[in-house]
Design a protein around this motif. Sequence first.
Motif, PDB file in Angstrom:
ATOM      1  N   HIS A 325       0.873  -1.174   0.000  1.00  0.00           N
ATOM      2  CA  HIS A 325       0.000   0.000   0.000  1.00  0.00           C
ATOM      3  C   HIS A 325       0.906   1.219   0.000  1.00  0.00           C
ATOM      4  CE1 HIS A 325      -3.539   2.529   0.712  1.00  0.00           C
ATOM      5  NE2 HIS A 325      -4.211   1.490   0.263  1.00  0.00           N
ATOM      6  N   GLY A 326       0.357   2.399   0.262  1.00  0.00           N
ATOM      7  CA  GLY A 326       1.135   3.631   0.143  1.00  0.00           C
ATOM      8  C   GLY A 326       2.209   3.791   1.204  1.00  0.00           C
ATOM      9  N   VAL A 327       3.283   4.484   0.839  1.00  0.00           N
ATOM     10  CA  VAL A 327       4.346   4.790   1.798  1.00  0.00           C
ATOM     11  C   VAL A 327       3.754   5.666   2.910  1.00  0.00           C
ATOM     12  CG1 VAL A 327       5.187   6.719   0.352  1.00  0.00           C
ATOM     13  CG2 VAL A 327       6.678   5.754   2.073  1.00  0.00           C
ATOM     14  N   LEU A 328       4.119   5.371   4.152  1.00  0.00           N
ATOM     15  CA  LEU A 328       3.507   6.049   5.300  1.00  0.00           C
ATOM     16  C   LEU A 328       4.127   7.430   5.542  1.00  0.00           C
ATOM     17  CD1 LEU A 328       3.393   2.860   7.528  1.00  0.00           C
ATOM     18  CD2 LEU A 328       1.426   4.001   6.487  1.00  0.00           C
ATOM     19  N   PRO A 329       3.325   8.381   6.042  1.00  0.00           N
ATOM     20  CA  PRO A 329       3.776   9.772   6.152  1.00  0.00           C
ATOM     21  C   PRO A 329       5.060   9.988   6.950  1.00  0.00           C
ATOM     22  CG  PRO A 329       1.416   9.633   6.574  1.00  0.00           C
ATOM     23  CD  PRO A 329       1.908   8.240   6.416  1.00  0.00           C
ATOM     24  N   GLU A 330       5.295   9.212   8.009  1.00  0.00           N
ATOM     25  CA  GLU A 330       6.464   9.477   8.869  1.00  0.00           C
ATOM     26  C   GLU A 330       7.729   8.748   8.406  1.00  0.00           C
ATOM     27  OE1 GLU A 330       5.902  11.733  11.315  1.00  0.00           O
ATOM     28  OE2 GLU A 330       3.840  11.730  10.565  1.00  0.00           O
ATOM     29  N   THR A 331       7.647   8.057   7.273  1.00  0.00           N
ATOM     30  CA  THR A 331       8.779   7.249   6.796  1.00  0.00           C
ATOM     31  C   THR A 331      10.019   8.119   6.549  1.00  0.00           C
ATOM     32  OG1 THR A 331       7.194   5.778   5.722  1.00  0.00           O
ATOM     33  CG2 THR A 331       9.485   5.604   5.000  1.00  0.00           C
ATOM     34  N   PRO A 332      11.185   7.736   7.079  1.00  0.00           N
ATOM     35  CA  PRO A 332      12.406   8.520   6.824  1.00  0.00           C
ATOM     36  C   PRO A 332      12.770   8.494   5.332  1.00  0.00           C
ATOM     37  CG  PRO A 332      12.752   6.937   8.629  1.00  0.00           C
ATOM     38  CD  PRO A 332      11.436   6.600   8.000  1.00  0.00           C
ATOM     39  N   GLU A 333      13.024   9.667   4.779  1.00  0.00           N
ATOM     40  CA  GLU A 333      13.357   9.744   3.352  1.00  0.00           C
ATOM     41  C   GLU A 333      14.591   8.920   3.008  1.00  0.00           C
ATOM     42  OE1 GLU A 333      13.090  13.404   0.909  1.00  0.00           O
ATOM     43  OE2 GLU A 333      12.083  14.291   2.639  1.00  0.00           O
ATOM     44  N   GLU A 334      15.556   8.853   3.944  1.00  0.00           N
ATOM     45  CA  GLU A 334      16.782   8.093   3.619  1.00  0.00           C
ATOM     46  C   GLU A 334      16.476   6.593   3.495  1.00  0.00           C
ATOM     47  OE1 GLU A 334      17.120   8.962   8.151  1.00  0.00           O
ATOM     48  OE2 GLU A 334      16.335   9.951   6.348  1.00  0.00           O
ATOM     49  N   ASN A 335      15.421   6.119   4.177  1.00  0.00           N
ATOM     50  CA  ASN A 335      15.038   4.709   4.036  1.00  0.00           C
ATOM     51  C   ASN A 335      14.348   4.462   2.702  1.00  0.00           C
ATOM     52  OD1 ASN A 335      16.119   4.468   6.539  1.00  0.00           O
ATOM     53  ND2 ASN A 335      14.283   3.666   7.546  1.00  0.00           N
ATOM     54  N   VAL A 336      13.590   5.450   2.249  1.00  0.00           N
ATOM     55  CA  VAL A 336      12.987   5.354   0.918  1.00  0.00           C
ATOM     56  C   VAL A 336      14.109   5.316  -0.127  1.00  0.00           C
ATOM     57  CG1 VAL A 336      11.518   6.510  -0.778  1.00  0.00           C
ATOM     58  CG2 VAL A 336      10.839   6.474   1.636  1.00  0.00           C
ATOM     59  N   ALA A 337      15.098   6.188   0.029  1.00  0.00           N
ATOM     60  CA  ALA A 337      16.239   6.215  -0.895  1.00  0.00           C
ATOM     61  C   ALA A 337      16.948   4.860  -0.895  1.00  0.00           C
ATOM     62  CB  ALA A 337      17.214   7.325  -0.498  1.00  0.00           C
ATOM     63  N   PHE A 338      17.134   4.274   0.303  1.00  0.00           N
ATOM     64  CA  PHE A 338      17.806   2.978   0.402  1.00  0.00           C
ATOM     65  C   PHE A 338      16.981   1.883  -0.265  1.00  0.00           C
ATOM     66  CE2 PHE A 338      18.721  -1.058   2.558  1.00  0.00           C
ATOM     67  CZ  PHE A 338      20.075  -1.162   2.296  1.00  0.00           C
ATOM     68  N   PHE A 339      15.661   1.930  -0.091  1.00  0.00           N
ATOM     69  CA  PHE A 339      14.761   0.965  -0.745  1.00  0.00           C
ATOM     70  C   PHE A 339      14.982   0.985  -2.260  1.00  0.00           C
ATOM     71  CE2 PHE A 339      10.750   0.192  -2.976  1.00  0.00           C
ATOM     72  CZ  PHE A 339      10.304  -0.990  -2.421  1.00  0.00           C
ATOM     73  N   PHE A 340      15.000   2.185  -2.844  1.00  0.00           N
ATOM     74  CA  PHE A 340      15.187   2.286  -4.294  1.00  0.00           C
ATOM     75  C   PHE A 340      16.589   1.852  -4.721  1.00  0.00           C
ATOM     76  CE2 PHE A 340      11.414   5.179  -4.186  1.00  0.00           C
ATOM     77  CZ  PHE A 340      10.655   4.500  -5.128  1.00  0.00           C
ATOM     78  N   GLU A 341      17.599   2.259  -3.968  1.00  0.00           N
ATOM     79  CA  GLU A 341      18.984   1.853  -4.291  1.00  0.00           C
ATOM     80  C   GLU A 341      19.123   0.337  -4.289  1.00  0.00           C
ATOM     81  OE1 GLU A 341      21.723   3.574  -1.425  1.00  0.00           O
ATOM     82  OE2 GLU A 341      20.803   5.538  -1.829  1.00  0.00           O
ATOM     83  N   THR A 342      18.582  -0.294  -3.237  1.00  0.00           N
ATOM     84  CA  THR A 342      18.675  -1.749  -3.112  1.00  0.00           C
ATOM     85  C   THR A 342      17.959  -2.424  -4.274  1.00  0.00           C
ATOM     86  OG1 THR A 342      18.702  -1.507  -0.718  1.00  0.00           O
ATOM     87  CG2 THR A 342      18.210  -3.714  -1.574  1.00  0.00           C
ATOM     88  N   ALA A 343      16.754  -1.936  -4.574  1.00  0.00           N
ATOM     89  CA  ALA A 343      15.950  -2.521  -5.647  1.00  0.00           C
ATOM     90  C   ALA A 343      16.688  -2.419  -6.984  1.00  0.00           C
ATOM     91  CB  ALA A 343      14.614  -1.812  -5.731  1.00  0.00           C
ATOM     92  N   LYS A 344      17.320  -1.282  -7.218  1.00  0.00           N
ATOM     93  CA  LYS A 344      17.980  -1.070  -8.515  1.00  0.00           C
ATOM     94  C   LYS A 344      19.302  -1.822  -8.604  1.00  0.00           C
ATOM     95  CE  LYS A 344      16.403   3.002 -10.351  1.00  0.00           C
ATOM     96  NZ  LYS A 344      16.614   4.388 -10.615  1.00  0.00           N
ATOM     97  N   GLY A 345      19.829  -2.246  -7.447  1.00  0.00           N
ATOM     98  CA  GLY A 345      21.061  -3.032  -7.443  1.00  0.00           C
ATOM     99  C   GLY A 345      20.823  -4.517  -7.639  1.00  0.00           C
ATOM    100  N   LEU A 346      19.557  -4.935  -7.665  1.00  0.00           N
ATOM    101  CA  LEU A 346      19.250  -6.361  -7.865  1.00  0.00           C
ATOM    102  C   LEU A 346      19.533  -6.741  -9.307  1.00  0.00           C
ATOM    103  CD1 LEU A 346      15.743  -6.531  -6.110  1.00  0.00           C
ATOM    104  CD2 LEU A 346      17.912  -7.300  -5.156  1.00  0.00           C
ATOM    105  N   ASN A 347      19.830  -8.003  -9.520  1.00  0.00           N
ATOM    106  CA  ASN A 347      19.932  -8.471 -10.897  1.00  0.00           C
ATOM    107  C   ASN A 347      19.296  -9.853 -10.984  1.00  0.00           C
ATOM    108  OD1 ASN A 347      21.833 -10.460 -10.091  1.00  0.00           O
ATOM    109  ND2 ASN A 347      23.411  -8.873 -10.098  1.00  0.00           N
ATOM    110  N   ALA A 348      19.231 -10.373 -12.175  1.00  0.00           N
ATOM    111  CA  ALA A 348      18.534 -11.637 -12.392  1.00  0.00           C
ATOM    112  C   ALA A 348      19.130 -12.773 -11.554  1.00  0.00           C
ATOM    113  CB  ALA A 348      18.570 -11.993 -13.879  1.00  0.00           C
ATOM    114  N   ALA A 349      20.425 -12.669 -11.220  1.00  0.00           N
ATOM    115  CA  ALA A 349      21.083 -13.729 -10.435  1.00  0.00           C
ATOM    116  C   ALA A 349      20.453 -13.852  -9.049  1.00  0.00           C
ATOM    117  CB  ALA A 349      22.570 -13.414 -10.295  1.00  0.00           C
ATOM    118  N   VAL A 350      19.975 -12.731  -8.512  1.00  0.00           N
ATOM    119  CA  VAL A 350      19.384 -12.742  -7.169  1.00  0.00           C
ATOM    120  C   VAL A 350      18.117 -13.586  -7.141  1.00  0.00           C
ATOM    121  CG1 VAL A 350      18.291 -11.294  -5.396  1.00  0.00           C
ATOM    122  CG2 VAL A 350      20.343 -10.481  -6.558  1.00  0.00           C
ATOM    123  N   VAL A 351      17.335 -13.479  -8.196  1.00  0.00           N
ATOM    124  CA  VAL A 351      16.067 -14.198  -8.229  1.00  0.00           C
ATOM    125  C   VAL A 351      16.159 -15.495  -9.030  1.00  0.00           C
ATOM    126  CG1 VAL A 351      14.619 -12.198  -7.802  1.00  0.00           C
ATOM    127  CG2 VAL A 351      15.280 -12.711 -10.130  1.00  0.00           C
TER     128      VAL A 351
END
Length: 351
Positions: A325-351
């Motif tokens: 569901h939606g990102v919650l209002p109090e979520t730290p922006e740096e954790n959102v940034a980390f979520f995207f960084e981690t996601a973009k660092g994945l590759n097919a080998a991981v899955v």
Amino acid sequence: MGISSTDPLLLRAARGEVVDRPPVWMMRQAGRYMKAYRDLREKYPSFRERSEIPEVAIEVSLQPWRAFQPDGVILFSDIVTPLPGLGIDMDIAEGKGPIIYSPIRTQEQIENLRTFEPEESLPFIKTILQALRQEVGNKSTVLGFVGAPWTLAAYAVEGKGSKTYSVIKNMAFSQPAILHQLLTKLADAIAIYVRYQIDCGAQVVQMFDSWAGQLSPQDYEIFALPYQKRVFEQVKATHPDTPLILLVSGSAGLLERMAQSGADVLTIDWTVDMADARARLGKNVKVQGNLDPGVLFGSKEFIRDRILDTVRKAGNRGYILNLGHGVLPETPEENVAFFFETAKGLNAAVV
């Protein structure tokens, strides 16, 4: 339209193509957890201003794009935005959500609803979507955004958000013919609206049936599913190549029924394990989401572990990484940034 590797990643995944990594975006990625958004809100205190003045809505839609480069950039809007175009007057109260001034309670009110003409009633949508497409080019997928018939009916009949949905359920169970008439009109208007968004530049459209999880499965089959289908069938008749996503909140008990809607991608919330969802739906159904938004309050290690767990369970085909569901209002922006960084660092080998 042929398959093209120049198409953005999310669009390819939504079509079921094999991709190098799962695309990633976040529901409500534009909004209250971002300082840039809160600053803008002081200047434009009304949600309708923020979502209906094109340059403001464009700016808000692009704030997460500039900050995190997600694979999806979604139109900043609300599910009730088209209602005034049908003659249902509304406003969106800060922190409270939509308010309908004259809730729909009678057959006469339903008969008096106007034919929906998005070009006339929502001219700002075209300006916003065209600008988003121009800004992100092929680097991201532009997503459109509509409410589903049951959920819009719930707002229109209740007059506001609800915890019990007793007014619309009273209508559903004591005057079903009236409600079916309203749902039919809403479905046809939403189909027009989805097509309009696609014509204006949306490459994928997500339909939010936020309150359909409040229905028992048998009532979902009567009051929600047929009208989701009615929207998707009309859109597919004219725009067969545009992937359509369906979200139902609290949908663990409804997954198999959601798969009958005609949506290309189903959003899975965190009340069901992704491996179970995949097993129940079969591997041909494309899925999105599943992470509890609360995970983003955890440590970086915890966030990373949960992303990897979900992605492994979802597999490397037909999955879009997102929260349930939606990102919650109090979520730290740096954790959102980390979520995207981690996601973009994945590759097919991981899955």
